[in-house]
Design an enzyme around this catalytic site. Structure first.
Site, short mmCIF file in Angstrom:
data_model
loop_
_atom_site.label_atom_id
_atom_site.label_comp_id
_atom_site.label_asym_id
_atom_site.label_seq_id
_atom_site.Cartn_x
_atom_site.Cartn_y
_atom_site.Cartn_z
N THR A 45 5.03 3.48 2.49
CA THR A 45 5.19 4.68 1.66
C THR A 45 6.15 5.67 2.30
OG1 THR A 45 2.92 4.33 0.89
CG2 THR A 45 3.89 6.47 0.42
N TYR A 133 -1.68 -5.29 9.23
CA TYR A 133 -1.46 -4.82 7.85
C TYR A 133 -1.09 -6.01 6.99
CZ TYR A 133 0.88 -2.13 4.07
OH TYR A 133 1.29 -1.60 2.87
N LYS A 161 -5.55 -3.25 7.94
CA LYS A 161 -5.38 -2.67 6.61
C LYS A 161 -5.23 -3.85 5.65
CE LYS A 161 -2.18 0.03 3.74
NZ LYS A 161 -0.91 0.80 3.70
N ILE A 203 -6.25 3.66 3.71
CA ILE A 203 -4.88 4.12 3.99
C ILE A 203 -4.23 4.28 2.63
CG2 ILE A 203 -2.69 3.59 5.12
CD1 ILE A 203 -4.29 2.13 7.29
#
Length: 294
Positions: A45, A133, A161, A203
């Protein structure tokens, strides 16, 4: 270790695409005030793919300095080049990050053994808490639960994540790994159920625009207060949906611009949100109390 609502922070940019340091400082201070529990700096992001090495390090350094003593900072340091990921992770440790977030290598599609060796090499090279992740929808690379289990035995690999939105996947990882291995959702739409099922936080993209409510929802879910968590999440669901009306972070940066919190800058190959999509997200933001009703 870190729990709750962890904002996947945007990297604010001016119209010419340069990093807007003043707006970055304002955003960090706002998240402290709003009750966000931690910050991810320069993740997906945060447009990690289009920041140069020096910019990448500088944004992390600035966020760490601003948040010091107020919020933990997780630095995005993943890459599809193991040596590059090691370099970014070393720099983040030097600059004071509390942990690092390492996306699976994208494009080159390593097998599970390659993924294991990649993350093991980074963990051995840099002694800092590291969070895996997994986001196969973006990387075309799926870190399977059995590989997560192997990696969870590495002392400084402390969590994952998991952004598939698959709650059965999360439950399997929970069963395979020790209780102190941290599980974070990377899918706002399923984050509440993820936490109620034993996850430790989210997250979040939505936390960029609704930080206080995301923090409250995560706190309720962590406390096992399912009724409160569901009520809060029902108010957030339209944002969970429409902040992905186009590729992330295009909609969330447009939303923050509409809120007056950042300029409209975004870097190619991403472009500002299409005019066709704007009315729908604007109306959702009004319904959620983020914009004045006109």
């Amino acid at each position: 270790m870190i729990r709750g609502s962890i904002v996947a922070l945007v990297t604010p940019m001016r119209a010419d695409g340069s990093v807007d340091w003043e707006r970055l400082r304002s955003l960090v201070n706002w998240h402290v005030e709003q009750g966000t529990h931690a910050i991810v700096a320069v993740g997906t992001t945060g447009e990690s793919a289009t920041l140069g090495f020096e910019e990448h390090d500088s944004v992390i350094r600035e966020v760490v300095a601003l948040a010091k003593g107020r919020l933990p900072v997780i630095a995005g340091t993943g890459a599809n080049n193991t040596e590059e990921a090691i370099r970014l992770t070393r720099d983040a440790k030097r600059d004071g990050a509390d942990a690092c977030l390492l996306v699976t290598p994208y494009y080159n599609k390593p097998p599970q053994e390659g993924l294991y060796q990649h993350f093991l090499a980074i963990a051995r090279a840099v002694d800092i808490p590291q969070i895996l992740y997994n986001v196969p929808g973006r990387t075309s690379c799926d870190l399977l639960p059995e590989t997560v289990e192997r990696l969870s035995k590495v002392p400084n690999i402390v969590g994952i994540k998991e952004a598939t939105g698959n709650l059965e996947r999360a439950r399997e990882i929970r069963e395979r790994c020790s209780d102190d291995f941290m599980l974070y959702s990377g899918d706002d739409a399923t984050a509440m159920d993820f936490i109620l099922a034993g996850g430790h936080g989210d997250i979040s993209v939505t936390a960029n625009v609704a930080p206080a409510k995301m923090a409250a929802m995560c706190e309720a879910a962590l406390a096992g207060d399912a009724d409160t968590a569901r009520a809060l999440n029902a108010e957030l669901e339209p944002l969970h949906r429409d902040l992905f009306i186009e590729a992330n972070p295009i909609p969330v940066k447009w939303a923050l611009f509409e809120m007056g919190l950042i300029d409209a800058g975004i870097r190619l190959p991403l472009v500002p949100m299409s005019e066709a999509a704007q009315p729908r997200l604007r109306e959702t933001m009004r319904q959620c109390g983020l914009l004045e009703v006109k």
